[in-house]
Structures are given as C-alpha cells and as structure tokens.
Scaffold this motif. Structure first.
Motif, PDB file in Angstrom:
ATOM      1  N   MET A 188       0.848  -1.202   0.000  1.00  9.44           N
ATOM      2  CA  MET A 188       0.000   0.000   0.000  1.00  9.44           C
ATOM      3  C   MET A 188       0.882   1.250   0.000  1.00  9.44           C
ATOM      4  N   ASN A 189       0.572   2.202  -0.887  1.00 10.55           N
ATOM      5  CA  ASN A 189       1.303   3.462  -0.896  1.00 10.55           C
ATOM      6  C   ASN A 189       1.064   4.231   0.399  1.00 10.55           C
ATOM      7  N   ASP A 190       2.131   4.794   0.947  1.00 10.69           N
ATOM      8  CA  ASP A 190       2.033   5.489   2.222  1.00 10.69           C
ATOM      9  C   ASP A 190       1.035   6.638   2.190  1.00 10.69           C
ATOM     10  N   PHE A 191       0.900   7.299   1.028  1.00  8.50           N
ATOM     11  CA  PHE A 191       0.020   8.470   1.023  1.00  8.50           C
ATOM     12  C   PHE A 191      -1.460   8.116   1.112  1.00  8.50           C
ATOM     13  N   LEU A 192      -1.827   6.834   0.972  1.00  9.34           N
ATOM     14  CA  LEU A 192      -3.233   6.466   1.121  1.00  9.34           C
ATOM     15  C   LEU A 192      -3.724   6.657   2.553  1.00  9.34           C
ATOM     16  N   SER A 193      -2.814   6.593   3.518  1.00 10.96           N
ATOM     17  CA  SER A 193      -3.201   6.777   4.918  1.00 10.96           C
ATOM     18  C   SER A 193      -3.155   8.241   5.340  1.00 10.96           C
ATOM     19  N   LYS A 194      -2.753   9.119   4.444  1.00  8.43           N
ATOM     20  CA  LYS A 194      -2.650  10.534   4.797  1.00  8.43           C
ATOM     21  C   LYS A 194      -4.025  11.187   4.828  1.00  8.43           C
ATOM     22  N   GLU A 195      -4.067  12.348   5.449  1.00  3.58           N
ATOM     23  CA  GLU A 195      -5.321  13.084   5.559  1.00  3.58           C
ATOM     24  C   GLU A 195      -5.376  14.182   4.498  1.00  3.58           C
ATOM     25  N   ILE A 196      -6.561  14.665   4.241  1.00  2.00           N
ATOM     26  CA  ILE A 196      -6.775  15.608   3.148  1.00  2.00           C
ATOM     27  C   ILE A 196      -5.915  16.851   3.299  1.00  2.00           C
ATOM     28  N   HIS A 197      -5.856  17.403   4.501  1.00  2.70           N
ATOM     29  CA  HIS A 197      -5.163  18.683   4.672  1.00  2.70           C
ATOM     30  C   HIS A 197      -3.671  18.577   4.386  1.00  2.70           C
ATOM     31  N   SER A 198      -3.061  17.421   4.696  1.00  5.31           N
ATOM     32  CA  SER A 198      -1.634  17.273   4.411  1.00  5.31           C
ATOM     33  C   SER A 198      -1.394  16.915   2.949  1.00  5.31           C
ATOM     34  N   LEU A 199      -2.274  16.088   2.370  1.00  2.35           N
ATOM     35  CA  LEU A 199      -2.155  15.768   0.958  1.00  2.35           C
ATOM     36  C   LEU A 199      -2.305  17.017   0.091  1.00  2.35           C
ATOM     37  N   ALA A 200      -3.217  17.903   0.480  1.00  2.00           N
ATOM     38  CA  ALA A 200      -3.489  19.102  -0.311  1.00  2.00           C
ATOM     39  C   ALA A 200      -2.224  19.935  -0.502  1.00  2.00           C
ATOM     40  N   GLU A 237       4.119  17.519  -5.535  1.00  2.00           N
ATOM     41  CA  GLU A 237       4.834  16.372  -4.992  1.00  2.00           C
ATOM     42  C   GLU A 237       4.041  15.073  -5.143  1.00  2.00           C
ATOM     43  N   ILE A 238       2.716  15.195  -5.156  1.00  2.00           N
ATOM     44  CA  ILE A 238       1.817  14.069  -5.397  1.00  2.00           C
ATOM     45  C   ILE A 238       0.803  14.518  -6.438  1.00  2.00           C
ATOM     46  N   SER A 239       0.480  13.645  -7.379  1.00  2.00           N
ATOM     47  CA  SER A 239      -0.476  14.023  -8.422  1.00  2.00           C
ATOM     48  C   SER A 239      -1.838  13.391  -8.164  1.00  2.00           C
ATOM     49  N   PRO A 240      -2.923  14.030  -8.599  1.00  2.00           N
ATOM     50  CA  PRO A 240      -4.247  13.416  -8.495  1.00  2.00           C
ATOM     51  C   PRO A 240      -4.331  12.066  -9.201  1.00  2.00           C
ATOM     52  N   VAL A 241      -3.585  11.913 -10.293  1.00  2.00           N
ATOM     53  CA  VAL A 241      -3.595  10.634 -11.007  1.00  2.00           C
ATOM     54  C   VAL A 241      -3.021   9.530 -10.129  1.00  2.00           C
ATOM     55  N   GLN A 242      -1.921   9.824  -9.447  1.00  2.33           N
ATOM     56  CA  GLN A 242      -1.356   8.864  -8.496  1.00  2.33           C
ATOM     57  C   GLN A 242      -2.372   8.470  -7.428  1.00  2.33           C
ATOM     58  N   LEU A 243      -3.025   9.490  -6.889  1.00  3.18           N
ATOM     59  CA  LEU A 243      -3.993   9.237  -5.811  1.00  3.18           C
ATOM     60  C   LEU A 243      -5.124   8.339  -6.286  1.00  3.18           C
ATOM     61  N   VAL A 244      -5.679   8.651  -7.461  1.00  2.00           N
ATOM     62  CA  VAL A 244      -6.810   7.874  -7.969  1.00  2.00           C
ATOM     63  C   VAL A 244      -6.379   6.445  -8.291  1.00  2.00           C
ATOM     64  N   LYS A 245      -5.259   6.270  -8.977  1.00  3.01           N
ATOM     65  CA  LYS A 245      -4.798   4.922  -9.320  1.00  3.01           C
ATOM     66  C   LYS A 245      -4.538   4.089  -8.071  1.00  3.01           C
ATOM     67  N   SER A 246      -3.876   4.693  -7.100  1.00  2.00           N
ATOM     68  CA  SER A 246      -3.570   3.957  -5.874  1.00  2.00           C
ATOM     69  C   SER A 246      -4.836   3.630  -5.086  1.00  2.00           C
ATOM     70  N   THR A 247      -5.798   4.568  -5.063  1.00  2.00           N
ATOM     71  CA  THR A 247      -7.060   4.322  -4.362  1.00  2.00           C
ATOM     72  C   THR A 247      -7.837   3.196  -5.024  1.00  2.00           C
ATOM     73  N   ILE A 248      -7.905   3.205  -6.346  1.00  2.00           N
ATOM     74  CA  ILE A 248      -8.615   2.146  -7.064  1.00  2.00           C
ATOM     75  C   ILE A 248      -7.943   0.793  -6.837  1.00  2.00           C
ATOM     76  N   ASP A 249      -6.608   0.764  -6.860  1.00  2.00           N
ATOM     77  CA  ASP A 249      -5.896  -0.487  -6.574  1.00  2.00           C
ATOM     78  C   ASP A 249      -6.224  -0.992  -5.178  1.00  2.00           C
ATOM     79  N   ARG A 250      -6.269  -0.089  -4.221  1.00  2.00           N
ATOM     80  CA  ARG A 250      -6.602  -0.455  -2.840  1.00  2.00           C
ATOM     81  C   ARG A 250      -8.041  -0.985  -2.753  1.00  2.00           C
ATOM     82  N   ILE A 251      -8.965  -0.349  -3.464  1.00  2.00           N
ATOM     83  CA  ILE A 251     -10.360  -0.809  -3.473  1.00  2.00           C
ATOM     84  C   ILE A 251     -10.440  -2.221  -4.041  1.00  2.00           C
TER      85      ILE A 251
END
Length: 475
Positions: free
Chosen positions: A1-13, A20-34
């Motif tokens: 699991m990518n470490d940023f999946l456990s992060k909170e919105i305010h720090s990710l923002a 440093e982190i892209s929305p594409v990364q976030l979506v792909k990693s979230t879908i993989d986790r789902i």
C-alpha cells in the motif's frame, strides 16, 4: 500500500499544490486499494474508475497551470449511494434502482466538483437509508474494517468503512436518526451532522424530509471542517435551505479550552452505557479538564414524548416517500425494511401534528441547556459494534434491547431538533473496536464543535491513528 493512502486531506493538499503528489497517483492507488480490499468490506456498490481517472488527469493539468482550487482539488471522495451523481449508477441500496443513473447531480455533488474533488465511487447503504445497522442492502452488508464480522452501523456504513480503510480520503453520508454518526463511531472516524438546513438536500433520495441531513465523514477533524466548508451553501431551489453568511469552519481550530464550559447531561445520555464506553468517555472528560475546560452538570431530560415524536415523523414521512414503490414493486424489498415502512400506516393525523409540536418543545429544551455551556458532551453510542445480523443486544447485562432503538438512542434527539452534532474517535475496547464521543452544539455553531473536537484529537489521535494503521494494513 502506498504510504500516502493513509494521509489526511489537509496534508495531501499541500503536497498536491506543490506537485509532490499528483491526483492521477492518488486515484490509481485508491482504485488499486479498493480492488484489493473491498471484496472483504463491501464498502462500494459502484467504483467510478474510468471517469475518476479522466477527471484526475484534468485536475493534474489545472494544477500544473496554476489553477489550484483549494484543499479538495484532486482528492478522491466517496459518495453514499442515495446521493445523485450524474451518469454514475445510484441504487439507494435497492433492487428497484439497481440500474438507475441520475441525469443531474445533487446540489452538494456540484459543490464538491466545483472545489475540485474527484468522485471515486458510490458507497454501500442500508436499503433506502432506512436502518442504523448497515446490513440490509441489495449487494449485502458493509463490513467493519476493525472486525469484518461486525456491523459498520448505518445507514452510511459503506462511506464510513471506505474512509476508515483508506479506500477514499473522505466521504458523504446522510443522517436521519444518526446515519452519519453511528457508522463513524463504529468505524473509528469523524462524522458531522450539521445544523438542519445548512446543507441542501436537493438531489438526495429522501427518507424523511424534515429529519434528513447530509454530512461529511473523514479521518480527522480538520478534514471534516474542510469538507463542510465546501458543502454549506444556500440553494434557492431547496425550500429548506437556509441562507447564511459564508464562513470558514476551520477558523477556531487550535484555540485553547480555557474558560470554555462543557455540559454533561445528568440524565438519559449516560444511562445503560457499555462499561468500556463509559471508561473512554471519562477519559475524554478528564482530558478536557486538563486542557482548562470547565465541566458542568446540565439538566437536560430527553422525554419519551421527544423520542416518540422522532419515530412518528420518521415512519410517517418515510412511508409517504415510498408508498408508490411499495405498491409497484412489492417483491423487490428487504422484508425488514418493508415491514418498518408499513408502520407509517399506523400513524393518525393528530399524532403527527402532536409530534411536530413536541419537536419545537425539544428544540426549546436543548436551547435552554446550551445557554449554560458551549457544548454538550455525550457518548455517541451506548454499545460497541454488534455482529452483522444481530437484532437484540445486551446492555449492562440486560438482554433483549432491540438494536435499532439502542443504536439511535443517543443520536436521534438532534435529528429531531436539528442541532449540529459531531462524533470524534476517543478510544478502543479491549477487543480493538472503536469508541466515539459526541459533541452537540448550538444551531449553526459547527465551528465551535470542531474547535473542541480538534483539541481532543490533538491529545489522543497519535494512539488512535497508530492502531487504525496497523489494523488497516492487515486487511
């Protein structure tokens, strides 16, 4: 699991804004986790994979071009499956609407899209949001991430499970008798039921027009406030929407507790409470005392007339909403939900009129109690998460309490009167099941609830986050 999946919105923002982190990364990693985790949780009915990836690419371009919209820009958000999403299947947890795709978004969805949020999918819900257990959906029950044999609570159980298990970074739910706060407490996250009328219900499939609230679920108090910032807005097409001056719900975060008064109701809220919950709440009260707040006993008697008023309004309005579907699709119902809806036929006109009158008396009682303090503090739940399918529960060694009335006992009073209520994680049972504390405030004073919730969170969140992370990594 990518470490940023456990992060909170305010720090990710902050990281998204810096590139440093892209929305594409976030979506792909979230879908993989789902895909990996949700088969055991059943938190999603529909995953919006293709559209979410397309939106993420667009968000990434916007941000690179300097068009950053704010802290929700590029953040994957889950949506309870009774909130309309244009072109995305919205089933209400029911066979009747299993292939329904709305032609328009709910007002609150347009607000999130305007803020740059990405709709990652639609979360499982108790059928038509009519149940606090979260285990009656046409796709099966949502499962609690802390123990998959346990209930998430409902009806926003899928939303709570998804946020808790790192399957999205925040989610929307609806709350008619506790349906945001119940699963938030059972799944160890933050849930807000805002003041009635502050968030438009237009485009949300109704359960009870005068009790329904839309609310955010998140892993932290600040994230919850950030979501509420975008959700609250006047909707001229919703007759119950209340025009208010725009405000920042994070504005009091970090302010100290000195001179603040916390009211502890002397009756009802502290009766027949699980011993482990009692112990956790005592620790919360002690923490606030250590932070400089004054604890004051408050006389607030929740009368049987108030409880009955909430039940009468709910069952009468719910039956009215569903009357046609009950006649047209008699065989496409969960029997428990169907039987509960049909109790609306038992209400007499004078009983409904009396219930409306008693609601005004309930508002008066809470207003008077809050004259003497800044907030009220209570347990969110009187019991720990029960097994999926349970219908009778034991409280203080007494068996036979029906689960619906037990689960909603401490949450439904503020659905009746419309006062804002926030649940915040405050500990765990010996079996590592989450416990929540409920903070109740004055109408339109959500910022103060966030102030108190944030202060508590700063003192105890490290232990809670550590336990959550270890359990979620094992899923």
């Amino acid at each position: 699991m990518n470490d940023f999946l456990s992060k909170e919105i305010h720090s990710l923002a902050k990281q998204i804004k810096k590139g440093e982190i892209s929305p594409v990364q976030l979506v792909k990693s979230t879908i993989d986790r789902i895909k990996k985790t949700d088969p055991s949780l059943n938190a999603y009915i529909t995953v919006n994979e293709d559209k979410a990836l397309k939106d993420a690419n667009e968000m990434e371009k916007e941000i690179k071009q300097g068009n950053y919209k704010g802290p929700l820009h590029g953040i994957p958000i889950g949506i309870k499956d009774n909130i309309f999403t244009k072109g995305i299947k919205t089933t209400m947890g029911s066979e009747i609407y299993r292939n329904f795709s709305p032609k328009e978004n709910a007002f609150v969805i347009n607000r999130l899209i305007k803020a740059g949020a990405i709709i990652i999918g639609k979360n499982n819900t108790h059928q038509f949001a009519f149940g606090p257990t979260g285990d009656r959906s046409h796709v099966g029950p949502a499962h609690n991430p802390y123990n998959i044999k346990k209930m998430t609570g409902g009806s926003s159980g899928g939303s709570a499970a998804a946020v808790s298990a790192y399957l999205c970074f925040g989610a929307l739910g609806t709350d008619t008798g506790g349906s945001v706060r119940v699963p938030a407490s059972f799944c160890g996250i933050v849930g807000m039921k805002p003041t009635f009328g502050s968030i438009s219900n237009r485009g949300v499939y109704p359960l009870s027009w005068s009790l329904d609230h839309v609310g955010p679920l998140t892993r932290s108090v600040i994230d919850n406030a950030l979501l509420l910032n975008e959700m609250v807005a006047y909707d001229r097409e919703d007759p119950k929407s209340i025009r208010r001056k725009k405000e920042d719900y994070t504005r009091l975060l970090g302010k100290d507790m000195k001179g603040k008064i916390i009211g502890i109701p002397t009756a009802y809220y502290y009766e027949d409470i699980d011993e482990e919950i009692q112990s956790a709440i005592k620790n919360v009260i002690h923490t606030f005392e250590m932070l400089g707040a004054e604890i004051r006993q408050i006389k607030l008697s929740i009368s049987e007339r108030s409880l009955e008023a909430q039940r009468i309004i709910l069952r009468t309005e719910a039956y009215t909403v569903h009357e046609n579907n009950l006649k047209e699709y008699p065989d496409l119902w969960d029997e428990e939900v169907k039987e509960r809806l049909q109790t609306g036929l038992l209400t007499k006109g004078f009983e409904f009129a009396r219930a409306l009158q008693n609601r005004e008396l309930a508002k008066k009682e809470f207003n008077e109690a809050l004259d003497d303090c800044d907030i009220l503090l209570t347990p969110t739940m009187s019991i720990l998460p029960p097994d999926i399918g349970s219908r009778d529960v034991t409280i203080t060694n007494r068996y036979g309490n029906h689960i619906r009335s037990t689960i909603t006992k401490l949450t439904s009073p503020t659905n009746l009167n419309g006062f804002p209520s926030l649940t915040v994680p405050c500990g765990f049972s010996k079996d590592s099941l989450p416990i929540g504390v409920q903070l109740i405030g004055k109408e339109f004073d959500e910022a103060t609830l966030y102030q108190f919730g944030f202060a508590l969170e700063q003192e105890i969140s490290q232990e809670i986050n550590k336990k959550r992370h270890s359990i979620m990594l094992s899923l």
